[in-house]
Enzyme design. Structure first.
Site, PDB file in Angstrom:
ATOM      1  N   CYS A   1       0.137   3.770   2.721  1.00  0.00           N
ATOM      2  CA  CYS A   1       0.584   3.215   4.012  1.00  0.00           C
ATOM      3  C   CYS A   1       2.073   3.449   4.195  1.00  0.00           C
ATOM      4  CB  CYS A   1       0.295   1.712   4.089  1.00  0.00           C
ATOM      5  SG  CYS A   1      -1.443   1.266   3.963  1.00  0.00           S
TER       6      CYS A   1
ATOM      7  N   CYS B   1       0.851  -1.190   0.000  1.00  0.00           N
ATOM      8  CA  CYS B   1       0.000   0.000   0.000  1.00  0.00           C
ATOM      9  C   CYS B   1       0.887   1.240   0.000  1.00  0.00           C
ATOM     10  CB  CYS B   1      -0.904  -0.040   1.232  1.00  0.00           C
ATOM     11  SG  CYS B   1      -1.742   1.501   1.609  1.00  0.00           S
TER      12      CYS B   1
END
Length: 104
Positions: free
Chosen positions: A33, A30
């Site tokens: 993230c 991600c």
């Protein structure tokens, strides 16, 4: 410093002993993230009043389900055992600091 959590029972213990907690839910691969992680780490290094925990959604599906986390990254701001604020997606250091000031 951010500690990684691995079990629901572990987080329940942490929440019962720490009045101010931020949970950082993330998953592998991600991009947002990965961008958020150093921001959260920097904030955690600047404050001693708040406990920060990292939770891998990929590895800890039970924790994600328990907190109704459906997307990554998700930050949960927990005060006295209850979620007071939830954010989804990348947030700047300033944005996170403002949430901390308003809710903690």
């Amino acid at each position: 410093m951010i500690e990684e959590l691995v079990q629901l029972s572990e987080i329940e213990e942490k929440l019962s002993t720490n009045p101010l907690v931020i949970l950082d839910f993330w998953n592998i691969g991600c991009g947002p993230c990965q961008a958020l992680a150093p921001v959260v780490e920097e904030i955690s290094d600047e404050t001693n009043e708040i406990e920060f925990y990292s939770v891998s959604i990929d590895n800890e599906k039970e924790l994600a389900e328990h907190f109704s986390v459906m997307a990554a990254p998700t930050l949960l701001f927990i005060k006295d055992g209850g979620v007071v604020k939830k954010t989804i997606g990348f947030k700047s250091k300033e944005s996170i600091s403002e949430i901390i000031e308003n809710y903690f």
